[in-house]
Design an enzyme around this catalytic site. Structure first.
Site, PDB file in Angstrom:
ATOM      1  N   CYS A  85      -9.657  -6.672   1.443  1.00  0.00           N
ATOM      2  CA  CYS A  85     -10.015  -5.296   1.798  1.00  0.00           C
ATOM      3  C   CYS A  85     -11.486  -5.017   1.523  1.00  0.00           C
ATOM      4  O   CYS A  85     -12.187  -4.467   2.350  1.00  0.00           O
ATOM      5  CB  CYS A  85      -9.168  -4.310   1.019  1.00  0.00           C
ATOM      6  SG  CYS A  85      -7.472  -4.813   0.909  1.00  0.00           S
ATOM      7  N   GLN A 120       0.932  -9.555  -6.141  1.00  0.00           N
ATOM      8  CA  GLN A 120       0.433 -10.939  -6.260  1.00  0.00           C
ATOM      9  C   GLN A 120       1.330 -11.803  -7.151  1.00  0.00           C
ATOM     10  O   GLN A 120       0.961 -12.937  -7.467  1.00  0.00           O
ATOM     11  CB  GLN A 120      -0.994 -10.940  -6.842  1.00  0.00           C
ATOM     12  CG  GLN A 120      -2.043 -10.390  -5.907  1.00  0.00           C
ATOM     13  CD  GLN A 120      -2.286 -11.269  -4.676  1.00  0.00           C
ATOM     14  OE1 GLN A 120      -1.971 -12.456  -4.663  1.00  0.00           O
ATOM     15  NE2 GLN A 120      -2.833 -10.674  -3.625  1.00  0.00           N
ATOM     16  N   THR A 140       0.846  -1.205   0.000  1.00  0.00           N
ATOM     17  CA  THR A 140       0.000   0.000   0.000  1.00  0.00           C
ATOM     18  C   THR A 140       0.876   1.247   0.000  1.00  0.00           C
ATOM     19  O   THR A 140       0.648   2.183  -0.778  1.00  0.00           O
ATOM     20  CB  THR A 140      -0.938  -0.005   1.236  1.00  0.00           C
ATOM     21  OG1 THR A 140      -1.810  -1.128   1.124  1.00  0.00           O
ATOM     22  CG2 THR A 140      -1.737   1.274   1.349  1.00  0.00           C
ATOM     23  N   ASN A 178      -5.587  -9.389  -8.126  1.00  0.00           N
ATOM     24  CA  ASN A 178      -5.740 -10.105  -6.864  1.00  0.00           C
ATOM     25  C   ASN A 178      -7.110 -10.756  -6.659  1.00  0.00           C
ATOM     26  O   ASN A 178      -7.325 -11.419  -5.654  1.00  0.00           O
ATOM     27  CB  ASN A 178      -5.447  -9.159  -5.693  1.00  0.00           C
ATOM     28  CG  ASN A 178      -6.223  -7.885  -5.770  1.00  0.00           C
ATOM     29  OD1 ASN A 178      -6.114  -7.135  -6.744  1.00  0.00           O
ATOM     30  ND2 ASN A 178      -7.044  -7.610  -4.782  1.00  0.00           N
TER      31      ASN A 178
HETATM   32  N1  PLP Z   1      -1.751  -4.672  -4.244  1.00  0.00           N
HETATM   33  C1  PLP Z   1      -2.306  -5.874  -4.413  1.00  0.00           C
HETATM   34  C2  PLP Z   1      -2.457  -6.423  -5.794  1.00  0.00           C
HETATM   35  C3  PLP Z   1      -2.728  -6.621  -3.318  1.00  0.00           C
HETATM   36  O1  PLP Z   1      -3.284  -7.825  -3.500  1.00  0.00           O
HETATM   37  C4  PLP Z   1      -2.577  -6.053  -2.010  1.00  0.00           C
HETATM   38  C5  PLP Z   1      -3.074  -6.779  -0.824  1.00  0.00           C
HETATM   39  O2  PLP Z   1      -4.013  -7.539  -0.880  1.00  0.00           O
HETATM   40  C6  PLP Z   1      -1.980  -4.790  -1.887  1.00  0.00           C
HETATM   41  C7  PLP Z   1      -1.587  -4.132  -3.032  1.00  0.00           C
HETATM   42  C8  PLP Z   1      -1.815  -4.115  -0.564  1.00  0.00           C
HETATM   43  O3  PLP Z   1      -0.973  -4.794   0.302  1.00  0.00           O
HETATM   44  P1  PLP Z   1      -0.859  -4.341   1.823  1.00  0.00           P
HETATM   45  O4  PLP Z   1      -2.260  -4.222   2.358  1.00  0.00           O
HETATM   46  O5  PLP Z   1      -0.114  -5.438   2.483  1.00  0.00           O
HETATM   47  O6  PLP Z   1      -0.138  -3.069   1.870  1.00  0.00           O
END
Ligand code: PLP
Length: 380
Positions: free
Chosen positions: A330, A184, A73, A145
């Site tokens: 999320c 991913q 993120t 994802n």
């Molecule tokens: N990007 C993708 C494609 C993801 O699948 C995720 C988490 O599910 C993230 C970004 C964000 O990761 P994080 O919440 O660990 O920062």
């Protein structure tokens, strides 16, 4: 009690015991701040440098192009906001199926969403049409994802290079960068940024059997990027704050293990996911597997069970010891239909009948047989 069947590796992977072992000294005897000047601290700093160099080698980059962050993120925010803040009159293009950690920062700037096909693959012709002389950044993920659709990054690189040539001829000095969120992709795909041709890439430790809240942004040397967090000037002034040494040592070890085994693991998971989809089609003919048949990561399966309520089905599976997801982790906590499923044209009611199964290192034939049995009991 029987061990639960875990089919949510796209949300979180367990920490590999070897990764934990690599991290352990940095919680105890090697606790020093890597910016301090005495010998013990300098040794910690050298260990961190080695970890950064290992990561850089896998990404085909130089160590100073690797910026440690607290997860994907943050890496995504740094890529989007860090670039766009430097070019205030510019625009950006991101795919309609990006993770929220791309969509939300992209929303702070002028730009548009690149449409995807029914299979969840970016429409290249639309992308070509959407690039304007103001476009400074394009962000398209490597692997989606929710669907597992693998995006045509190399084709997008070719488009971006064409635009660069046109701009040179037209004396337009605005840069155009390509970012990819590879959160991913780390376990199953080559992440060599030079071979891929991307300018920026985000990665996530928590998805590659490393620690959560660790991540990396790769940014090529010619990318102009501004920090979001300022302070002591760590990470080449792009991400201040005392380094999460144990976390980044763990990230480096996890990436090492994941990249060494990615081709083998891809084959193993392909067999498992092929078995699962074939059995599913044979046993529950009404079930629809979403996403592309060909360009799909074998760790992700999005399945619609028409007429079902995905939250109820997920809870019933959970009661039987099977853990899966109703979409991305999320969006699961909000009562909204997934933006990814709506981008591929699924109606809200269909999206709400869709589950995500994601496979990983611990997944076995037996896990999938048990899941299929439970799905037959619950949906037929
Ligand atoms: N990007 C993708 C494609 C993801 O699948 C995720 C988490 O599910 C993230 C970004 C964000 O990761 P994080 O919440 O660990 O920062």
């Amino acid at each position: 009690m029987k061990k639960p069947v875990y089919l949510d590796y796209a949300a979180a992977t367990p920490l590999d015991p070897e990764v934990l072992e690599a991290m352990r000294p940095y919680f105890s005897e090697k606790f020093h701040n890597p910016s301090a000047v005495y010998l013990a601290a300098r040794q910690v700093s050298q260990d961190l440098d080695k970890a950064r160099a290992r990561i850089a080698a896998w990404l085909g980059a130089r160590p100073f192009n690797i910026y440690f962050t607290a997860g994907a993120t943050e890496a995504n925010n740094l890529a989007i906001q860090g670039v766009m803040r430097g070019f205030p009159d510019s625009e950006l293009l991101v795919s309609a199926i990006e993770h929220e950690s791309i969509l939300a920062p992209a929303n702070l700037f002028k730009g548009n969403l690149i449409p995807v096909s029914r299979q969840g693959i970016v429409e290249l012709d639309a992308l070509k049409r959407m690039i304007t002389p103001q476009t400074a950044l394009i962000s398209v993920m490597m692997v989606n994802n929710e669907l597992g659709s693998v995006q045509p990054i190399k084709e997008i690189v070719a488009i971006v290079r064409g635009v660069r040539d046109e701009r040179k001829a037209a004396k337009n000095n605005r840069p155009i960068y390509l970012h990819t969120d590879a959160a991913q992709a780390g376990n199953l795909f080559d992440l060599h940024t030079h071979r891929l041709g991307v300018d920026l890439m985000s990665l996530n430790g928590g998805k590659i059997y490393g620690p959560k809240q660790t991540g990396v942004l790769f940014a090529g040397s010619d990318v102009e990027i501004k920090p979001l967090i300022v302070g002591g000037g760590q990470e080449g002034n792009l991400r201040s704050g005392t380094e999460n040494v144990a976390g980044f040592i763990g990230f480096s070890k996890a990436l090492d293990m994941a990249q060494k085994s990615h081709a083998q693991e891809f084959k193993r998971l392909t067999k498992l996911s092929d078995y699962f989809t074939e059995e599913l089609r044979a046993k529950i003919p009404a079930a629809i597997v979403n996403g592309p048949a060909k360009h799909c990561s074998p760790h992700l399966l999005s399945v619609t069970f028409p007429g079902s309520d995905n939250e109820r089905l997920m809870m019933e599976l959970d009661e039987r010891g099977i853990q899966c997801a109703v979409g991305s982790a999320c969006s699961a906590s909000r009562d909204e239909a997934s933006h990814v499923l709506s981008a591929i044209g699924l109606e809200a009611a269909v999206a709400r009948a869709t589950l995500r199964f994601s496979l990983g290192r611990g997944t076995t034939d037996e896990d999938l047989r048990g899941t299929l049995r439970a799905l037959c009991d619950l949906t037929l």
